[in-house]
Scaffold this active site. Structure first.
Site, PDB file in Angstrom:
ATOM      1  N   HIS A 182      -1.634  -3.151  -6.112  1.00  0.00           N
ATOM      2  CA  HIS A 182      -2.354  -2.059  -6.768  1.00  0.00           C
ATOM      3  C   HIS A 182      -1.688  -1.731  -8.084  1.00  0.00           C
ATOM      4  CE1 HIS A 182       0.638  -0.522  -3.931  1.00  0.00           C
ATOM      5  NE2 HIS A 182       0.886   0.437  -4.811  1.00  0.00           N
ATOM      6  N   HIS A 201      -1.158   1.516 -10.620  1.00  0.00           N
ATOM      7  CA  HIS A 201      -1.244   2.971 -10.734  1.00  0.00           C
ATOM      8  C   HIS A 201      -1.708   3.319 -12.146  1.00  0.00           C
ATOM      9  CE1 HIS A 201       1.505   3.915  -7.196  1.00  0.00           C
ATOM     10  NE2 HIS A 201       1.874   2.660  -7.443  1.00  0.00           N
TER      11      HIS A 201
HETATM   12  P1  5GP Z   1       3.544   1.887  -4.253  1.00  0.00           P
HETATM   13  O1  5GP Z   1       4.849   2.599  -4.119  1.00  0.00           O
HETATM   14  O2  5GP Z   1       3.299   0.920  -3.117  1.00  0.00           O
HETATM   15  O3  5GP Z   1       3.369   1.244  -5.607  1.00  0.00           O
HETATM   16  O4  5GP Z   1       2.445   3.006  -4.198  1.00  0.00           O
HETATM   17  C1  5GP Z   1       1.732   3.351  -3.056  1.00  0.00           C
HETATM   18  C2  5GP Z   1       0.966   4.612  -3.377  1.00  0.00           C
HETATM   19  O5  5GP Z   1       0.029   4.839  -2.341  1.00  0.00           O
HETATM   20  C3  5GP Z   1       1.834   5.875  -3.478  1.00  0.00           C
HETATM   21  O6  5GP Z   1       1.684   6.446  -4.759  1.00  0.00           O
HETATM   22  C4  5GP Z   1       1.297   6.781  -2.373  1.00  0.00           C
HETATM   23  O7  5GP Z   1       1.263   8.132  -2.761  1.00  0.00           O
HETATM   24  C5  5GP Z   1      -0.084   6.228  -2.125  1.00  0.00           C
HETATM   25  N1  5GP Z   1      -0.592   6.383  -0.778  1.00  0.00           N
HETATM   26  C6  5GP Z   1       0.095   6.231   0.382  1.00  0.00           C
HETATM   27  N2  5GP Z   1      -0.726   6.408   1.441  1.00  0.00           N
HETATM   28  C7  5GP Z   1      -1.955   6.667   0.936  1.00  0.00           C
HETATM   29  C8  5GP Z   1      -3.229   6.930   1.540  1.00  0.00           C
HETATM   30  O8  5GP Z   1      -3.402   6.981   2.754  1.00  0.00           O
HETATM   31  N3  5GP Z   1      -4.273   7.149   0.686  1.00  0.00           N
HETATM   32  C9  5GP Z   1      -4.132   7.119  -0.670  1.00  0.00           C
HETATM   33  N4  5GP Z   1      -5.220   7.359  -1.398  1.00  0.00           N
HETATM   34  N5  5GP Z   1      -2.942   6.875  -1.273  1.00  0.00           N
HETATM   35  C10 5GP Z   1      -1.876   6.651  -0.479  1.00  0.00           C
END
Ligand code: 5GP
Length: 143
Positions: free
Chosen positions: A102, A104
Protein backbone atom coordinates in the site's frame (compact mmCIF):
# COMPACT_ATOMS: atom_id res chain seq x y z
CA UNK A 1 7.30 -15.04 3.66
CA UNK A 2 4.38 -15.81 1.35
CA UNK A 3 1.31 -13.65 0.85
CA UNK A 4 -1.29 -14.18 3.58
CA UNK A 5 -4.80 -14.08 2.12
CA UNK A 6 -6.20 -13.22 5.54
CA UNK A 7 -4.41 -9.91 5.97
CA UNK A 8 -6.74 -7.02 6.79
CA UNK A 9 -6.51 -5.35 3.37
CA UNK A 10 -7.30 -8.61 1.56
CA UNK A 11 -10.40 -8.84 3.77
CA UNK A 12 -11.34 -5.25 2.91
CA UNK A 13 -10.99 -6.08 -0.81
CA UNK A 14 -13.31 -9.07 -0.34
CA UNK A 15 -15.76 -6.84 1.63
CA UNK A 16 -15.28 -9.07 4.68
CA UNK A 17 -14.18 -5.98 6.64
CA UNK A 18 -15.67 -2.49 6.34
CA UNK A 19 -13.68 0.43 4.94
CA UNK A 20 -14.27 4.09 4.16
CA UNK A 21 -13.77 3.75 0.42
CA UNK A 22 -12.88 6.85 -1.58
CA UNK A 23 -11.97 5.36 -4.98
CA UNK A 24 -11.98 2.11 -6.91
CA UNK A 25 -11.11 1.09 -10.45
CA UNK A 26 -10.46 -2.29 -12.07
CA UNK A 27 -7.01 -2.65 -10.53
CA UNK A 28 -6.79 -0.42 -7.45
CA UNK A 29 -8.77 0.53 -4.35
CA UNK A 30 -8.38 3.53 -2.00
CA UNK A 31 -9.79 4.00 1.50
CA UNK A 32 -9.15 5.97 4.67
CA UNK A 33 -6.64 4.80 7.26
CA UNK A 34 -8.56 4.11 10.50
CA UNK A 35 -5.65 5.43 12.56
CA UNK A 36 -4.84 8.51 10.48
CA UNK A 37 -1.56 10.32 10.97
CA UNK A 38 -3.34 13.48 9.78
CA UNK A 39 -6.87 14.33 8.63
CA UNK A 40 -7.62 12.51 5.38
CA UNK A 41 -4.80 9.92 5.58
CA UNK A 42 -5.61 7.60 2.66
CA UNK A 43 -4.29 4.19 1.64
CA UNK A 44 -4.07 3.03 -1.99
CA UNK A 45 -3.78 -0.70 -2.69
CA UNK A 46 -3.71 -2.95 -5.75
CA UNK A 47 -6.40 -5.58 -6.14
CA UNK A 48 -3.72 -8.10 -7.13
CA UNK A 49 -2.04 -9.65 -4.09
CA UNK A 50 1.55 -8.59 -3.34
CA UNK A 51 3.31 -8.21 -0.01
CA UNK A 52 5.41 -5.17 -0.77
CA UNK A 53 7.93 -3.66 -3.21
CA UNK A 54 9.98 -6.85 -3.14
CA UNK A 55 7.44 -9.17 -4.76
CA UNK A 56 5.18 -6.84 -6.73
CA UNK A 57 5.22 -7.21 -10.49
CA UNK A 58 6.55 -3.97 -12.06
CA UNK A 59 3.45 -3.59 -14.21
CA UNK A 60 1.22 -3.81 -11.12
CA UNK A 61 3.39 -1.25 -9.40
CA UNK A 62 2.97 1.12 -12.35
CA UNK A 63 -0.81 0.72 -12.17
CA UNK A 64 -0.72 1.37 -8.43
CA UNK A 65 1.46 4.46 -8.60
CA UNK A 66 -0.74 5.82 -11.39
CA UNK A 67 -3.68 5.77 -8.96
CA UNK A 68 -1.55 7.35 -6.21
CA UNK A 69 -0.50 10.10 -8.62
CA UNK A 70 -4.12 10.70 -9.62
CA UNK A 71 -5.56 10.63 -6.11
CA UNK A 72 -2.98 12.40 -3.92
CA UNK A 73 -3.65 15.97 -5.14
CA UNK A 74 -7.41 15.36 -4.96
CA UNK A 75 -7.24 14.02 -1.38
CA UNK A 76 -5.09 17.01 -0.45
CA UNK A 77 -7.47 19.50 -2.08
CA UNK A 78 -10.58 17.90 -0.57
CA UNK A 79 -9.04 18.14 2.90
CA UNK A 80 -7.80 21.71 2.44
CA UNK A 81 -4.24 20.51 3.05
CA UNK A 82 -1.09 22.52 2.30
CA UNK A 83 0.82 19.52 0.92
CA UNK A 84 1.09 15.76 1.25
CA UNK A 85 3.52 12.97 2.04
CA UNK A 86 3.62 9.73 0.04
CA UNK A 87 4.92 6.81 2.09
CA UNK A 88 5.45 3.12 1.35
CA UNK A 89 7.04 0.77 3.90
CA UNK A 90 8.73 -2.58 3.20
CA UNK A 91 9.05 -5.31 5.85
CA UNK A 92 8.52 -5.11 9.62
CA UNK A 93 11.93 -3.53 10.15
CA UNK A 94 10.74 -0.55 8.10
CA UNK A 95 7.47 -0.33 10.02
CA UNK A 96 5.28 -2.32 7.63
CA UNK A 97 2.32 -3.64 9.62
CA UNK A 98 -0.04 -4.85 6.91
CA UNK A 99 1.49 -7.21 4.38
CA UNK A 100 -0.51 -6.25 1.31
CA UNK A 101 1.40 -3.50 -0.50
CA UNK A 102 0.00 0.00 0.00
CA UNK A 103 0.94 3.60 -0.51
CA UNK A 104 0.05 6.13 2.16
CA UNK A 105 -1.22 9.55 1.08
CA UNK A 106 -0.79 11.72 4.19
CA UNK A 107 -2.12 15.27 3.79
CA UNK A 108 0.01 17.85 5.60
CA UNK A 109 -1.17 21.09 7.18
CA UNK A 110 1.23 23.91 7.96
CA UNK A 111 2.18 23.80 11.64
CA UNK A 112 0.37 20.48 12.29
CA UNK A 113 2.63 17.53 13.13
CA UNK A 114 1.86 13.99 11.97
CA UNK A 115 0.67 11.65 14.72
CA UNK A 116 2.70 8.50 15.28
CA UNK A 117 1.76 5.64 12.94
CA UNK A 118 -1.29 3.63 14.03
CA UNK A 119 -1.42 5.46 17.35
CA UNK A 120 -5.07 6.53 17.65
CA UNK A 121 -8.26 5.21 16.09
CA UNK A 122 -10.37 7.96 14.53
CA UNK A 123 -14.11 8.25 15.21
CA UNK A 124 -16.21 6.59 12.55
CA UNK A 125 -18.31 9.72 11.99
CA UNK A 126 -15.21 11.80 11.25
CA UNK A 127 -13.84 9.17 8.84
CA UNK A 128 -17.24 9.04 7.09
CA UNK A 129 -17.36 12.82 6.71
CA UNK A 130 -13.78 13.01 5.38
CA UNK A 131 -14.37 10.12 2.97
CA UNK A 132 -17.46 11.90 1.64
CA UNK A 133 -15.49 15.10 0.98
CA UNK A 134 -12.76 13.15 -0.81
CA UNK A 135 -15.26 11.20 -2.91
CA UNK A 136 -16.97 14.46 -3.89
CA UNK A 137 -13.65 15.96 -5.04
CA UNK A 138 -12.77 12.79 -6.97
CA UNK A 139 -16.20 12.73 -8.63
CA UNK A 140 -15.85 16.42 -9.54
CA UNK A 141 -12.39 16.00 -11.08
CA UNK A 142 -12.55 12.49 -12.56
CA UNK A 143 -16.27 12.20 -13.24
P1 5GP B 1 2.04 0.11 7.25
O1 5GP B 1 2.72 0.38 8.55
O2 5GP B 1 1.87 -1.37 6.99
O3 5GP B 1 2.69 0.83 6.09
O4 5GP B 1 0.62 0.76 7.37
C1 5GP B 1 -0.53 0.06 7.71
C2 5GP B 1 -1.62 1.09 7.95
O5 5GP B 1 -2.86 0.42 8.03
C3 5GP B 1 -1.45 1.89 9.25
O6 5GP B 1 -1.37 3.26 8.95
C4 5GP B 1 -2.71 1.55 10.05
O7 5GP B 1 -3.22 2.66 10.75
C5 5GP B 1 -3.66 1.07 8.99
N1 5GP B 1 -4.64 0.09 9.42
C6 5GP B 1 -4.44 -0.96 10.26
N2 5GP B 1 -5.57 -1.69 10.38
C7 5GP B 1 -6.50 -1.09 9.60
C8 5GP B 1 -7.88 -1.38 9.31
O8 5GP B 1 -8.48 -2.32 9.80
N3 5GP B 1 -8.51 -0.53 8.45
C9 5GP B 1 -7.88 0.54 7.88
N4 5GP B 1 -8.61 1.31 7.07
N5 5GP B 1 -6.59 0.85 8.14
C10 5GP B 1 -5.91 0.04 8.98
Amino acid sequence: MSYDDNNIFAKILRSEMPAHKVFEDDETFAFLDIMPRTKGHTLVIPKNPSINMIDIDPDNLCVLIRSVHKLAPLVSKAMGADGFVIQQLNEAAAGQMVFHIHFHIVPRYLGVPMKHAASEKEQDGILSANAKLIRQEIDKQLG
